[in-house]
Design an enzyme around this catalytic site. Structure first.
Site, PDB file in Angstrom:
ATOM      1  N   PRO A 154      -1.888   3.809   4.812  1.00 14.09           N
ATOM      2  CA  PRO A 154      -2.664   2.609   5.128  1.00 14.09           C
ATOM      3  C   PRO A 154      -2.574   1.581   4.004  1.00 14.09           C
ATOM      4  CG  PRO A 154      -4.113   4.304   4.293  1.00 14.09           C
ATOM      5  CD  PRO A 154      -2.734   4.924   4.351  1.00 14.09           C
TER       6      PRO A 154
ATOM      7  N   CYS B  34       3.039 -30.271   0.604  1.00 14.69           N
ATOM      8  CA  CYS B  34       3.640 -31.340   1.408  1.00 14.69           C
ATOM      9  C   CYS B  34       4.337 -30.797   2.649  1.00 14.69           C
ATOM     10  CB  CYS B  34       4.615 -32.119   0.541  1.00 14.69           C
ATOM     11  SG  CYS B  34       3.778 -32.786  -0.879  1.00 14.69           S
TER      12      CYS B  34
HETATM   13  N1  LLP Z   1       4.076   1.835   5.830  1.00 10.07           N
HETATM   14  C1  LLP Z   1       5.159   1.072   6.064  1.00 10.07           C
HETATM   15  C2  LLP Z   1       6.465   1.713   6.165  1.00 10.07           C
HETATM   16  C3  LLP Z   1       5.010  -0.324   6.228  1.00 10.07           C
HETATM   17  O1  LLP Z   1       6.085  -1.066   6.473  1.00 10.07           O
HETATM   18  C4  LLP Z   1       3.722  -0.911   6.141  1.00 10.07           C
HETATM   19  C5  LLP Z   1       3.547  -2.347   6.303  1.00 10.07           C
HETATM   20  C6  LLP Z   1       2.628  -0.061   5.873  1.00 10.07           C
HETATM   21  C7  LLP Z   1       2.843   1.301   5.733  1.00 10.07           C
HETATM   22  C8  LLP Z   1       1.233  -0.575   5.745  1.00 10.07           C
HETATM   23  O2  LLP Z   1       0.793  -1.197   6.894  1.00 10.07           O
HETATM   24  P1  LLP Z   1      -0.736  -1.617   7.024  1.00 10.07           P
HETATM   25  O3  LLP Z   1      -1.560  -0.369   7.004  1.00 10.07           O
HETATM   26  O4  LLP Z   1      -1.072  -2.498   5.880  1.00 10.07           O
HETATM   27  O5  LLP Z   1      -0.793  -2.341   8.315  1.00 10.07           O
HETATM   28  N2  LLP Z   1       2.458  -9.330   5.832  1.00 10.07           N
HETATM   29  C9  LLP Z   1       1.952  -8.874   7.103  1.00 10.07           C
HETATM   30  C10 LLP Z   1       1.919  -7.364   7.187  1.00 10.07           C
HETATM   31  C11 LLP Z   1       3.254  -6.710   6.946  1.00 10.07           C
HETATM   32  C12 LLP Z   1       3.200  -5.216   6.973  1.00 10.07           C
HETATM   33  C13 LLP Z   1       4.472  -4.601   6.529  1.00 10.07           C
HETATM   34  N3  LLP Z   1       4.501  -3.160   6.520  1.00 10.07           N
HETATM   35  C14 LLP Z   1       0.575  -9.488   7.317  1.00 10.07           C
HETATM   36  O6  LLP Z   1       0.098 -10.237   6.477  1.00 10.07           O
HETATM   37  O7  LLP Z   1      -0.047  -9.266   8.357  1.00 10.07           O
END
Ligand code: LLP
Length: 425
Positions: free
Chosen positions: A265, A335
């Site tokens: 997570p 900008c």
């Molecule tokens: N494991 C892997 C292999 C991942 O690619 C990711 C996130 C996670 C775990 C963690 O995911 P989470 O639990 O945080 O959802 N920048 C985007 C989110 C990109 C997530 C990329 N991978 C945003 O601001 O919504």
């Protein structure tokens, strides 16, 4: 007046200037403990996805509670180690690991590489052989499910670059002898981020667990199943799966499997533990809209612009109860028209000089920061009770522009020309 734990945000803003990110230790600890508690009946380890917020103070806060780290680059690996995460509690994912990053992971002795393609597996095998090692690997499966989230943060369907499909995974597993530098210990998956539905998880787990059993039956010594991250949080009115319901689905889908589970997570642990504090610079009355121009911009928080994400925006000094609100566009100084945090958002009257808090900025905010328009990276503060610590100071403009170098052919020349011109005059 809004406080972060017991710290008055107006005082903090006076002291360190705006914009700044502020994280609450208590909220980090609570979200970690709640998740760990929901998983307590499973044989599970939590590897915090440090991409969500890689400040070492945040990583260390979670690591002290028992979290490992999920990293996706050599830089994140170094940060996790520097923050005190033990190498054997680090998993390394990502579709484009370089041979050098692979070597760094092997040298550190990390728990597992999550491998996402056949050529990557070949490369990792070669790097490991050169070191006389066997790389511990989790093969990342792309289960081809619809995560029902924004398409930019969906990772588990056939059109995404992530993981290998089941047919290819079966083929790879059947020829592990071709990869003498690899020890296949695990399968992994991660179908997307900000998931608000539980059904895609169940569908993905079912496919991968069936394949896991198939490989175990075929004699593979698989001991770990990495179920990724992705649990959504509430930014506005989303109702993400309850973590207990999520744990129950995991329990049901993995019942009877002799395996250690891994979870990655990110957002769930840090997203709602942080805010971005910004000051109103001007209130501009356009011909058709009113613009609240703030000193934070898309270089500090790009989620609204990149994913049309909705972040709650609140005045730090609460408005009078029962007062009026009116729609405004909340925009940054960059900008570009896209530098807009919210369009036609109802806000109580705000004036220049007032502070606003952009909520849910603990995840994918500071880490996605850039220096576009030569804006320095904003500082990060971690609070604990009445204490506030600057865990990343504001980047100095000198630091930022001092990175540029003039090539020989430009060095000095402009000044000489200017001098020559002056003499001519
Ligand atoms: N494991 C892997 C292999 C991942 O690619 C990711 C996130 C996670 C775990 C963690 O995911 P989470 O639990 O945080 O959802 N920048 C985007 C989110 C990109 C997530 C990329 N991978 C945003 O601001 O919504």
């Amino acid at each position: 007046v809004m406080h972060a734990e017991d710290v008055d945000l107006t005082g903090l803003a006076e002291e360190i200037g705006t914009p700044f990110y502020c994280y609450a230790s208590g909220a980090l600890e609570t979200s970690y403990r709640d998740f760990a508690d929901a998983l307590k009946d499973l044989r599970a380890t939590i590897y915090y996805a440090v991409k969500a917020n890689s400040n070492q103070a945040v990583i260390a806060t979670l690591a002290r509670l028992g979290a490992g780290a999920d990293v996706v680059s050599g830089g994140e690996l170094r940060r996790a180690l520097a923050a005190g995460v033990a190498a054997d509690k680090i998993v390394f994912a990502g579709v484009g690991k370089t041979p050098r990053e692979m070597a760094e992971g092997l040298d550190a002795g990390i728990l597992q590489f999550n491998v996402e393609s056949l050529p990557e597996l070949q490369q990792l095998s070669q790097v490991a052989i050169e070191k006389g090692l066997k790389a511990p690997v989790g093969l990342r499966i792309n289960p081809d499910v619809d995560a029902l989230t924004h398409r930019h943060i969906s990772t588990g369907n056939a059109n995404n670059k992530f993981g290998v499909d089941l047919a290819q995974a079966r083929d790879i597993a059947g020829r592990m002898d071709d990869f003498p530098g690899i020890a296949l210990h695990s399968l992994s998956l991660h179908i997307g981020s900000q998931l608000t539905e539980i059904a895609p998880y169940r569908a993905a787990f079912r496919k991968v667990v069936a394949f896991f059993r198939e490989l175990q039956d075929a004699g593979h010594n698989l001991t770990r199943l990495d179920l990724g991250g992705g649990l959504g949080i509430t930014y506005r009115d989303e109702t993400p799966p309850d973590i207990k319901a999520y744990a129950a689905v995991v329990g049901e889908e993995t019942a009877g499997l002799d395996v250690e589970l891994a979870f990655e997570p990110g957002r769930l642990l840090v997203g709602n533990a942080g805010i971005l504090v910004t000051r109103v610079l001007y209130v501009k009355h356009g011909s058709s809209r009113r613009f609240v121009i703030i000193d934070a911009a898309m270089n500090d928080l790009i989620r609204p612009m990149l994913y049309q994400a909705w972040h709650e925006i609140l005045p730090v000094k609460a408005a009078e109860a029962g007062g009026t609100t009116s729609p405004v566009d909340i925009v940054g100084p960059i900008c570009e028209s896209t530098d807009t945090f919210a369009e036609q958002r109802d806000l109580p009257p705000v004036a220049a000089g007032e502070l606003l808090a952009i909520c849910s900025s603990g995840a994918y905010s500071a880490v996605m920061g850039s220096t576009y328009n030569s804006r320095a990276l904003a500082p990060e503060v971690l609070v604990r009770g009445t204490q506030a610590a600057i865990v990343r100071p504001r980047q100095a403009i000198e630091q930022l522009i001092g990175q540029d170098r003039l090539p020989d052919w430009l060095d000095q020349a402009p000044q000489l020309d200017a001098e020559a011109r002056r003499r001519q005059l």
